[in-house]
Design an enzyme around this catalytic site. Sequence first.
Site, PDB file in Angstrom:
ATOM      1  N   THR A  89       0.819  -1.219   0.000  1.00 39.06           N
ATOM      2  CA  THR A  89       0.000   0.000   0.000  1.00 39.06           C
ATOM      3  C   THR A  89       0.856   1.273   0.000  1.00 39.06           C
ATOM      4  OG1 THR A  89      -1.639  -1.228   1.262  1.00 39.06           O
ATOM      5  CG2 THR A  89      -1.872   1.164   1.249  1.00 39.06           C
ATOM      6  N   MET A 142      -3.698  -7.666   4.073  1.00 43.82           N
ATOM      7  CA  MET A 142      -2.242  -7.788   4.133  1.00 43.82           C
ATOM      8  C   MET A 142      -1.524  -6.520   3.698  1.00 43.82           C
ATOM      9  SD  MET A 142      -1.781 -11.024   4.914  1.00 43.82           S
ATOM     10  CE  MET A 142      -3.232 -11.920   5.423  1.00 43.82           C
ATOM     11  N   CYS A 143      -2.222  -5.396   3.533  1.00 39.88           N
ATOM     12  CA  CYS A 143      -1.567  -4.186   3.035  1.00 39.88           C
ATOM     13  C   CYS A 143      -0.961  -4.416   1.662  1.00 39.88           C
ATOM     14  CB  CYS A 143      -0.475  -3.709   3.997  1.00 39.88           C
ATOM     15  SG  CYS A 143      -0.951  -2.230   4.873  1.00 39.88           S
ATOM     16  N   ASN A 144      -1.608  -5.263   0.882  1.00 43.31           N
ATOM     17  CA  ASN A 144      -1.157  -5.486  -0.498  1.00 43.31           C
ATOM     18  C   ASN A 144      -2.401  -5.581  -1.366  1.00 43.31           C
ATOM     19  OD1 ASN A 144      -0.203  -6.792  -2.954  1.00 43.31           O
ATOM     20  ND2 ASN A 144       1.719  -7.020  -1.843  1.00 43.31           N
TER      21      ASN A 144
END
Length: 469
Positions: A112, A380-382
């Site tokens: 992110t 997952m911040c992806n």
Amino acid sequence: MRKIQYPMLNGMSYLDHAGTTLPSKVLSDTFSEQLQTTLLANPHSALASSPSVTQEIVASTRLSLLQIFNASPEHFEVIFVANATAAIKLVLEAFRGYEQGFDYYYHRDCHTSLVGVRELAYQSRCLASDEDTEQWLDSGHHLTEEMEGNRPTLFAYPAQSNMNGRRLPLSWPQRLRPSLEHKEAYVLLDVAAFVSTSPLDLSDHKTAPDFLSLSLYKIFGFPDLGALIVRKSAAHVFDKRRYFGGGTTDMITVEQPWFARKKGCLSDAIEDGTSATHSILALKCAITAHKELYGGLSQVSKHTTWLAEQLYDRLSALRHTDGRPVCYIYKDPKSQYGDAKTQGATLTFNIMSHKGVWVESLEVGNRAMAAKIHLRSGAMCNPGGMAHALGMTGEEIRKLYAAGRLCGQDNNDRSTPSGMVRASFGACSTLSDVLALARFIEKSFMADGNELRSGYRDCAHYQMFKKRN
Ligand SMILES: *Cc1c(COP(=O)(O)O)cnc(C)c1O
């Protein structure tokens, strides 16, 4: 060794090293001793004629960090920052200084913190696959139509996905570089996930990325510090940066806006404010302790690569009685567990129950925690990697948001999962962690109805309920 060095584990199987790894006892002991016996001062308070103890510690720690990556101080500089995100933002700040703006290309698997850079670019484009990326690199598209105007190009990608641990080609920076004679083009390689369990070789500065972002706590567990490694031949982009902070100027006038930035070391010119000297001292201790315990990142890589392969083999073999897999593992088709070139020590999955419904990722995480297994679950911040793995389009995601759901929460109807479960290994992981997770999944999600309920008995809230009734 693990019992002595990691007393905080206390019987827990900790499998979120991609979130943060854990500090060893020898690290905290040496740091505590050093902190008590070293007089650390503000490095800006030193006399110019002789470097202070503090300045020497900071300088030697920069060198030790470069050494880990075979990076010569002749070609690279270390800038200390708060975390990988701050390293990325520092690069962003430099590019924002270009009057004509900059063009930003980012790979779908970006964290992110890299995706966010696009909001300040003149124009940006997501490279939605490796094929897309290579086509773009080869076609010289960065030199033609869409790139009209003499804006510089910034290309960013992660060396390892923080979502599923897939490792991306390290050959891309050198494929972008030939364009430099026509146009400015730079590579920002996010190595935050990669270097936590892998060596990185920057001995050939010509093929190296221009900027590398990392979080030191992900390698050592402590301190909470990040670094930006800058290839000196790209350091001039920081001349464009407009902001200056305390300690980075040679002279300023205040009533008329004029200033002269510090010359010489890049770190002197862009490390704003007082450097994190206590954390840098801790980093010095961390580098030594890590070497002492593990012998370096090559050793850690061998060990963790093997552990991830063991887990993959075990989880992919688990089947319900009708033959359906229990774990849906989000492995990239191009990666292979056991091969450190293509796959890091991370395994991301969802569980489908014997009744054919997805088990919510947060529920898996909570139940694992009750069984003393620490996993990451939910988001997952992806965002790009997750959307791709779960087969969700942008429109679907926006519809879900409009319906009140936030990032990482599971679907109520459970027709498709929207969160994930991630297990990741670190230097101090052992085979017992692999076995604990495999056993937990077998016991909790694989049996027939009765045994499934017996699995629920492990839950803290279920036990509380039983006690009260
Ligand atoms: C953890 C991580 C980050 C962000 O690191 P912070 O320390 O939270 O800033 C960025 N990229 C990748 C690949 C990561 O794994």
